[in-house]
Motif scaffolding. Structure first.
Motif, PDB file in Angstrom:
ATOM      1  N   SER A  72      -6.462   6.848  16.534  1.00 45.07           N
ATOM      2  CA  SER A  72      -5.160   6.529  15.872  1.00 45.07           C
ATOM      3  C   SER A  72      -5.630   8.061  14.717  1.00 45.07           C
ATOM      4  CB  SER A  72      -5.133   5.568  14.651  1.00 45.07           C
ATOM      5  OG  SER A  72      -6.026   5.817  13.808  1.00 45.07           O
ATOM      6  N   VAL A  98     -11.841   7.726   2.319  1.00 46.40           N
ATOM      7  CA  VAL A  98     -11.274   8.575   2.143  1.00 46.40           C
ATOM      8  C   VAL A  98     -10.151   9.209   1.025  1.00 46.40           C
ATOM      9  CG1 VAL A  98      -8.800   8.985   3.407  1.00 46.40           C
ATOM     10  CG2 VAL A  98     -10.577   7.948   5.224  1.00 46.40           C
ATOM     11  N   SER A 143      -0.601   4.370  10.932  1.00 47.84           N
ATOM     12  CA  SER A 143      -0.401   5.717  10.776  1.00 47.84           C
ATOM     13  C   SER A 143      -0.124   6.728  11.976  1.00 47.84           C
ATOM     14  CB  SER A 143      -2.105   6.619  10.997  1.00 47.84           C
ATOM     15  OG  SER A 143      -2.910   6.264  12.252  1.00 47.84           O
ATOM     16  N   ASP A 176     -11.557   2.910   3.198  1.00 47.35           N
ATOM     17  CA  ASP A 176     -10.225   3.761   3.050  1.00 47.35           C
ATOM     18  C   ASP A 176     -10.965   4.170   1.541  1.00 47.35           C
ATOM     19  OD1 ASP A 176      -7.632   3.063   4.381  1.00 47.35           O
ATOM     20  OD2 ASP A 176      -8.999   1.053   5.078  1.00 47.35           O
ATOM     21  N   ALA A 225      -7.299  12.289  11.534  1.00 50.51           N
ATOM     22  CA  ALA A 225      -7.614  13.177  10.541  1.00 50.51           C
ATOM     23  C   ALA A 225      -8.656  12.955   9.605  1.00 50.51           C
ATOM     24  CB  ALA A 225      -6.334  12.368   9.816  1.00 50.51           C
ATOM     25  N   LYS A 248      -5.059   8.117  12.281  1.00 53.58           N
ATOM     26  CA  LYS A 248      -5.655   8.494  11.176  1.00 53.58           C
ATOM     27  C   LYS A 248      -6.971   9.030  10.583  1.00 53.58           C
ATOM     28  CE  LYS A 248      -7.197   5.446   7.117  1.00 53.58           C
ATOM     29  NZ  LYS A 248      -6.558   4.397   6.249  1.00 53.58           N
ATOM     30  N   LEU A 296      -3.914  16.486   5.510  1.00 48.00           N
ATOM     31  CA  LEU A 296      -3.436  16.174   6.803  1.00 48.00           C
ATOM     32  C   LEU A 296      -4.239  15.159   6.094  1.00 48.00           C
ATOM     33  CD1 LEU A 296      -2.837  16.508   9.034  1.00 48.00           C
ATOM     34  CD2 LEU A 296      -4.757  16.723  10.109  1.00 48.00           C
ATOM     35  N   LEU A 297      -5.109  14.478   5.348  1.00 45.84           N
ATOM     36  CA  LEU A 297      -5.275  13.408   5.875  1.00 45.84           C
ATOM     37  C   LEU A 297      -5.293  12.191   4.567  1.00 45.84           C
ATOM     38  CD1 LEU A 297      -8.053  11.545   5.801  1.00 45.84           C
ATOM     39  CD2 LEU A 297      -9.300  12.421   4.164  1.00 45.84           C
ATOM     40  N   GLN A 298      -4.380  13.726   3.750  1.00 43.95           N
ATOM     41  CA  GLN A 298      -3.808  12.467   2.543  1.00 43.95           C
ATOM     42  C   GLN A 298      -1.992  11.601   2.984  1.00 43.95           C
ATOM     43  OE1 GLN A 298      -3.090  12.210  -0.513  1.00 43.95           O
ATOM     44  NE2 GLN A 298      -4.533  13.931  -1.266  1.00 43.95           N
ATOM     45  N   ASN A 327       0.613  -1.297   0.080  1.00 45.06           N
ATOM     46  CA  ASN A 327       0.228  -0.056   0.093  1.00 45.06           C
ATOM     47  C   ASN A 327       0.867   1.395  -0.442  1.00 45.06           C
ATOM     48  OD1 ASN A 327       1.086   0.199   2.751  1.00 45.06           O
ATOM     49  ND2 ASN A 327      -0.890   0.110   3.605  1.00 45.06           N
ATOM     50  N   PHE A 378      -2.234   9.669   5.229  1.00 41.48           N
ATOM     51  CA  PHE A 378      -2.439   8.398   5.934  1.00 41.48           C
ATOM     52  C   PHE A 378      -4.125   7.685   4.886  1.00 41.48           C
ATOM     53  CE2 PHE A 378      -2.934  11.941   9.247  1.00 41.48           C
ATOM     54  CZ  PHE A 378      -1.786  11.151   9.410  1.00 41.48           C
ATOM     55  N   VAL A 379      -3.222   8.104   3.806  1.00 40.82           N
ATOM     56  CA  VAL A 379      -4.599   7.236   2.689  1.00 40.82           C
ATOM     57  C   VAL A 379      -3.679   6.034   2.500  1.00 40.82           C
ATOM     58  CG1 VAL A 379      -4.891   6.974   0.054  1.00 40.82           C
ATOM     59  CG2 VAL A 379      -5.168   9.534   1.174  1.00 40.82           C
ATOM     60  N   TRP A 380      -5.144   4.742   2.188  1.00 44.34           N
ATOM     61  CA  TRP A 380      -4.454   3.239   2.483  1.00 44.34           C
ATOM     62  C   TRP A 380      -4.041   2.854   3.377  1.00 44.34           C
ATOM     63  CZ3 TRP A 380      -7.439   2.862  -0.883  1.00 44.34           C
ATOM     64  CH2 TRP A 380      -7.780   2.839  -2.445  1.00 44.34           C
ATOM     65  N   LYS A 381      -3.359   4.047   4.513  1.00 40.07           N
ATOM     66  CA  LYS A 381      -2.718   3.599   5.714  1.00 40.07           C
ATOM     67  C   LYS A 381      -3.367   2.899   6.332  1.00 40.07           C
ATOM     68  CE  LYS A 381       1.335   5.234   4.693  1.00 40.07           C
ATOM     69  NZ  LYS A 381       1.553   5.665   2.976  1.00 40.07           N
ATOM     70  N   THR A 382      -2.840   1.835   7.268  1.00 37.08           N
ATOM     71  CA  THR A 382      -3.966   1.408   7.870  1.00 37.08           C
ATOM     72  C   THR A 382      -3.566   2.503   9.032  1.00 37.08           C
ATOM     73  OG1 THR A 382      -1.799   0.020   9.545  1.00 37.08           O
ATOM     74  CG2 THR A 382      -3.496  -1.679   7.448  1.00 37.08           C
ATOM     75  N   PRO A 383      -4.470   1.847  10.654  1.00 38.75           N
ATOM     76  CA  PRO A 383      -4.723   3.152  11.675  1.00 38.75           C
ATOM     77  C   PRO A 383      -3.645   2.627  12.426  1.00 38.75           C
ATOM     78  CG  PRO A 383      -6.779   1.661  11.457  1.00 38.75           C
ATOM     79  CD  PRO A 383      -5.518   1.126  10.611  1.00 38.75           C
ATOM     80  N   ALA A 395      -9.404  13.047  -0.071  1.00 40.96           N
ATOM     81  CA  ALA A 395      -8.077  13.407   0.132  1.00 40.96           C
ATOM     82  C   ALA A 395      -8.328  13.897  -1.547  1.00 40.96           C
ATOM     83  CB  ALA A 395      -7.477  12.416   0.632  1.00 40.96           C
ATOM     84  N   GLY A 406      -7.912  18.056   4.238  1.00 42.66           N
ATOM     85  CA  GLY A 406      -7.349  17.124   2.770  1.00 42.66           C
ATOM     86  C   GLY A 406      -5.922  16.900   2.803  1.00 42.66           C
TER      87      GLY A 406
END
Lengths: 116, 116, 116, 116
Positions: free
Chosen positions: D26, B32, C53, B29, D31, D28, C41-43, A110, C45-50, B36, C39
């Motif tokens: 978390s 999200v 993050s 996801d 966010a 994420k 900030l959110l970038q 990912n 964490f995109v596709w990341k697991t908690p 984004a 947005g």
């Protein structure tokens, strides 16, 4: 059913023009509406785990379908207002993603392409 | 060009599955990522007037097309993951909007249907 | 360090007024900028697991601090432009949350108050 | 009233910990919640002109204050979870903005610093 983007875009723009709404639908205002509607979709998943989100789309399918449609309608109008063929833009981006994320390298990861 | 939503959705999901990415692409996801990417599109118009935004989509057409495509690709996958036919959902929402915003009543107004 | 919201808000508004920017900073434009910065900030964490993050905020602490600050600065200005005391509004909301989420009932649950 | 960010952050984290919510919060997820709440704030201004938005914050002051507070509360928790002093981060960003936007150059312009 006719689900061509061009066909749907024409319906959306006819609806808008019959109401004389182009004056309110600048590119900026469309981007604002898209983001606000994306936020409504996201609301469904706040504090939820990814697993819980799989159940949510089953339990709330009609609501979620409506939120997705809201974003899609605005996005098709955004493309039209920007002089962009959305079908072509999607095809071009898919081709770029094929280059950026070779299957052999990206499989099961990912990471973003510039971090792969 | 084939710009049917169903056709494009199949291409998008084949791309994803060839990389074994469904495990990362939960409904949450995807929502999200959609938000984004909508935020990236919105970035183009921060502090701009509506009039300036009309010029921006001309001057930065390629970039903006790519941002719109990013949102569209994720949205089609979101529909697929949610078991939603996006073409049907869009058609249903357009029909609902016809009811909520009768042309005679909504013409030239930027009020929401529940404030008309 | 003086971290009072009122003190920081005054600094932010002096900065704005020294540049004659109030004309561009309507409530709408501030809300747009807030969402666009959220947005960004959110970038991260995109596709990341908690879990991923939690590591991200360690690895990219300076960048993430800057994104959080961007949202905070705009939010303080948004409150000022809306005639809202942000300190009071936060205190009022915390009191409401105490009522909505009694500790005994909400402990260990990620349900919204209206679903508890 | 005590409106220090540090003081409010402590109240927010005590509230969270009394409910054992850190497990859901978390970076994420915070966010995500920040962006979703920013979207609710933005909803107030969809299709509105900048001028109409000035009236909106008067007419809907209580609702808008609550939306701003929601974002602020989550942002203070986000900073805490990220090990960031929000007061310091804001002060640092304000100093950077002073450099990026010299008053003489930026006065009356809505260009970004890299386009000035």
């Amino acid at each position: 059913m006719n689900d061509s983007i061009q066909f749907l875009t024409q319906k959306i723009c006819s609806f808008r023009d019959a109401r004389d709404w182009r004056q309110f639908h600048s590119p900026k205002d469309l981007a604002v509406a898209i983001t606000a509607e994306a936020g409504e979709l996201l609301q469904h998943f706040v504090w939820k785990t990814p697993e819980q989100s799989e159940a949510r789309v089953v339990d709330r399918k009609a609501e979620i379908a409506a939120e997705i449609a809201d974003v899609a309608i605005l996005l098709m109008e955004m493309a039209e207002v920007s002089g962009v063929s959305l079908g072509d833009a999607v095809a071009a981006k898919l081709a770029l993603n094929e280059e950026r994320y070779p299957a052999a390298k990206a499989r099961g990861s990912n990471q973003k392409y510039n971090e792969l």
